[in-house]
Design a protein around this motif. Structure first.
Motif, PDB file in Angstrom:
ATOM      1  N   UNK A 102       0.819  -1.215   0.000  1.00  0.00           N
ATOM      2  CA  UNK A 102       0.000   0.000   0.000  1.00  0.00           C
ATOM      3  C   UNK A 102       0.850   1.260   0.000  1.00  0.00           C
ATOM      4  N   UNK A 103       2.130   1.163   0.394  1.00  0.00           N
ATOM      5  CA  UNK A 103       2.999   2.340   0.398  1.00  0.00           C
ATOM      6  C   UNK A 103       3.260   2.850  -1.009  1.00  0.00           C
ATOM      7  N   UNK A 121      10.387   1.200  -0.864  1.00  0.00           N
ATOM      8  CA  UNK A 121       9.187   1.036  -0.041  1.00  0.00           C
ATOM      9  C   UNK A 121       9.495   1.127   1.449  1.00  0.00           C
ATOM     10  N   UNK A 122      10.761   0.983   1.799  1.00  0.00           N
ATOM     11  CA  UNK A 122      11.170   1.020   3.197  1.00  0.00           C
ATOM     12  C   UNK A 122      11.955   2.293   3.543  1.00  0.00           C
ATOM     13  N   UNK A 176       8.569   6.621  -2.851  1.00  0.00           N
ATOM     14  CA  UNK A 176       7.169   6.467  -2.453  1.00  0.00           C
ATOM     15  C   UNK A 176       6.797   7.340  -1.256  1.00  0.00           C
ATOM     16  N   UNK A 177       7.624   8.333  -0.962  1.00  0.00           N
ATOM     17  CA  UNK A 177       7.296   9.232   0.153  1.00  0.00           C
ATOM     18  C   UNK A 177       6.345  10.339  -0.285  1.00  0.00           C
ATOM     19  N   UNK A 178       6.316  10.639  -1.617  1.00  0.00           N
ATOM     20  CA  UNK A 178       5.433  11.688  -2.153  1.00  0.00           C
ATOM     21  C   UNK A 178       5.626  12.984  -1.354  1.00  0.00           C
ATOM     22  N   UNK A 179       4.513  13.551  -0.832  1.00  0.00           N
ATOM     23  CA  UNK A 179       4.619  14.758  -0.018  1.00  0.00           C
ATOM     24  C   UNK A 179       4.517  14.417   1.451  1.00  0.00           C
ATOM     25  N   UNK A 222       0.981   9.915 -16.036  1.00  0.00           N
ATOM     26  CA  UNK A 222       2.164  10.683 -16.397  1.00  0.00           C
ATOM     27  C   UNK A 222       3.023  11.110 -15.229  1.00  0.00           C
ATOM     28  N   UNK A 223       2.625  10.785 -13.996  1.00  0.00           N
ATOM     29  CA  UNK A 223       3.384  11.244 -12.829  1.00  0.00           C
ATOM     30  C   UNK A 223       4.321  10.189 -12.259  1.00  0.00           C
ATOM     31  N   UNK A 224       4.154   8.938 -12.693  1.00  0.00           N
ATOM     32  CA  UNK A 224       4.947   7.870 -12.087  1.00  0.00           C
ATOM     33  C   UNK A 224       6.393   7.920 -12.571  1.00  0.00           C
ATOM     34  N   UNK A 225       7.301   7.495 -11.725  1.00  0.00           N
ATOM     35  CA  UNK A 225       8.718   7.400 -12.062  1.00  0.00           C
ATOM     36  C   UNK A 225       9.028   5.929 -12.288  1.00  0.00           C
ATOM     37  N   UNK A 226       9.632   5.577 -13.417  1.00  0.00           N
ATOM     38  CA  UNK A 226       9.953   4.172 -13.678  1.00  0.00           C
ATOM     39  C   UNK A 226      10.724   3.562 -12.515  1.00  0.00           C
ATOM     40  N   UNK A 227      10.220   2.426 -12.040  1.00  0.00           N
ATOM     41  CA  UNK A 227      10.851   1.796 -10.873  1.00  0.00           C
ATOM     42  C   UNK A 227      11.742   0.665 -11.298  1.00  0.00           C
TER      43      UNK A 227
END
Length: 493
Positions: free
Chosen positions: A94-95, A409-410, A416-419, A482-487
């Protein structure tokens, strides 16, 4: 650099860390046994009763249960994929969509619902012990109700005794639960056939309930109203396993392969649920012949058997309730509570918290005070959990194309910290998914206080889970486009 050394101590502990190759011991038959074990439970057995009381025929009830579980199997398999691919539990998955801090919100929602179910199932188990002791004594045990609790001392003691039995498995961890499910599943299947044989011989057949016509046909009490009953019933049946559709990664993270989790779940969920519903209808049909009325409660039915049959039947129901409750209502919240404060709360501690809250919720009061708790309870929390499923699926498959950077994720300051750890897109999508169902829920739960709710909201609530999934998925997909960063996928050694 390992995930442990690079991750935040506020986001990592050994229980939340990705599973190692050595921990991946679950084959397809373990998943099939897990589902057979969870399906064979008292609430699932009695689902058909609520459908038939609504006007369905026996066959309509069975097909509705089967269809609902075929539907909910899809998000099970989709969300379960991430658990197997990366070895992470639901609270960590979910993170990726809600953020490293925001993920605590869906984790807590899932955990609270599970605590309610854990308490309810524990109460059922305690009532079986209470019934068993009464049968052995030849009379009902217990005395006056305790003023503060609303139950007598013997009922409380039986409830706590069953609670203690389950606590042993919490102490001994996930592997003990896997073994319990695997070893008891064949026994449950055998007992089903024994029960069918018993009622057939005692009643001289399967009675008339199975052949009773639907009340929706011409001349019936509810002629022409089938669809108005079918859709909320289908939503309620989907809601029955909506909790597991979210936290299924808690189990699939132990799978040896994707094939094992897909095959095992596909075999273990829809067909057994349909067969259990059919058996419930058949057995209850025979009770009309045997006792002059339909008996949907298997504990009540067991207490009416004679001699050793009472002891055997109730002991089997006790084993059944333990295995169901631990798998369906303990594993998920244990991980969820751990994710709230990984440094302080381990998986076992999360289990202790779940068991403790279950007592404090006093489940017997929930069952006494909630009118139509099957439909209000099931549809109500499906409206809450459906949006979370929609967000997880869109994020994992359409935004990230199933690719996650596990180490991030950790990390509290990672991708995945966003804002400040919160993804506002997920939060807004969740709110949009839940809001339309709130008026209908209030009307269902408190009909006298909210009788003026518009018919449109009542109709929306009929499809609560579906509405929540669709709206949240659409809003989240549009906001994240369009906002995702390739992981980069972190491959485990």
């Amino acid at each position: 650099m390992s995930i442990e050394s690079s991750g935040s101590t506020q986001l990592w502990n050994e229980d939340l860390a990705p599973t190692s190759a050595a921990q991946r011991t679950w084959r397809w038959y373990h998943f099939a046994a897990l589902w057979v074990g969870m399906v064979m439970c008292i609430p699932a057995y009695t689902l058909s009763a609520s459908l038939i009381e609504s006007g369905m025929s026996g066959w309509q009830a069975v097909l509705t249960v089967f269809l609902a579980n075929a539907i909910v199997l899809l998000p099970m398999l989709l969300i379960g994929h991430a658990g197997t691919k990366y070895g992470i539990p639901y609270a960590v998955l979910a993170r990726a969509s809600f953020g490293t801090s925001g993920a605590r919100l869906p984790a807590l929602m899932r955990a609270v619902v599970a605590c309610g179910w854990y308490g309810i199932q524990t109460w059922f188990g305690g009532q079986m012990i209470y019934t068993l002791l009464g049968s052995l004594a030849g009379h009902e045990i217990g005395g006056d109700k305790l003023a503060a609790l609303g139950i007598n001392g013997a009922q409380l003691a039986c409830f706590l005794a069953f609670w203690a039995i389950q606590f042993w498995y919490i102490v001994h961890g996930m592997d003990a639960i896997r073994k319990l499910e695997t070893y008891t599943a064949p026994l449950k299947i055998l007992i089903c056939f024994v029960l069918l044989g018993w009622v057939y011989n005692k009643a001289g057949g399967f009675g008339s309930l199975l052949a009773a016509p639907s009340q929706f046909v011409e001349g019936g009490k509810k002629a022409g109203q089938f669809w108005t009953v079918f859709w909320p019933s289908l939503t309620a049946m989907v809601g029955f396993w909506a909790t597991l559709a979210l936290n299924i990664p808690d189990f699939t993270r132990f799978a040896r392969s994707q094939g094992d989790q897909v095959l095992g779940q596909s075999i273990g969920l829809p067909v057994p649920m349909g067969l259990l519903a059919m058996m419930a209808v058949i057995v209850t049909s025979a009770t009309v012949v045997l006792y002059g009325k339909a008996i949907w409660d298997p504990v009540d039915l067991s207490s009416r058997m004679s001699g050793a049959a009472v002891l055997v039947a109730l002991l089997i129901l006790l084993i059944d309730t333990v295995s169901v409750n631990l798998a369906a209502n303990l594993v998920g919240p244990a991980y969820d509570f751990s994710s709230l404060a990984p440094k302080l709360i381990s998986y076992k501690t999360g289990g202790y918290i779940t068991a403790g809250i279950a007592i404090l919720m006093m489940p017997w009061k929930i069952l006494e005070s909630t009118q139509g708790y099957i439909f209000t309870w099931l549809i109500g929390y499906s409206a809450l959990l459906g949006p979370i499923a929609g967000i997880l699926i869109v994020d994992y498959y359409f935004i990230r194309k199933t690719e996650l950077d596990v180490a991030q994720l950790y990390r509290a300051d990672g991708q995945y910290s966003y804002g400040n750890g919160w993804n506002m897109a997920a939060l807004l999508a969740f709110v949009v998914g839940v809001l339309p169902n709130i008026p209908g829920f209030l009307n269902a739960a408190f009909p006298q206080s909210f009788a003026g709710v518009a018919d449109g909201f009542k109709t929306i609530y009929t499809y609560a889970w579906f509405v929540g999934v669709a709206l949240s998925a659409l809003v989240y997909g549009l906001m994240m486009k369009g906002k995702s960063v390739p992981a980069l996928r972190v491959v485990r050694s």
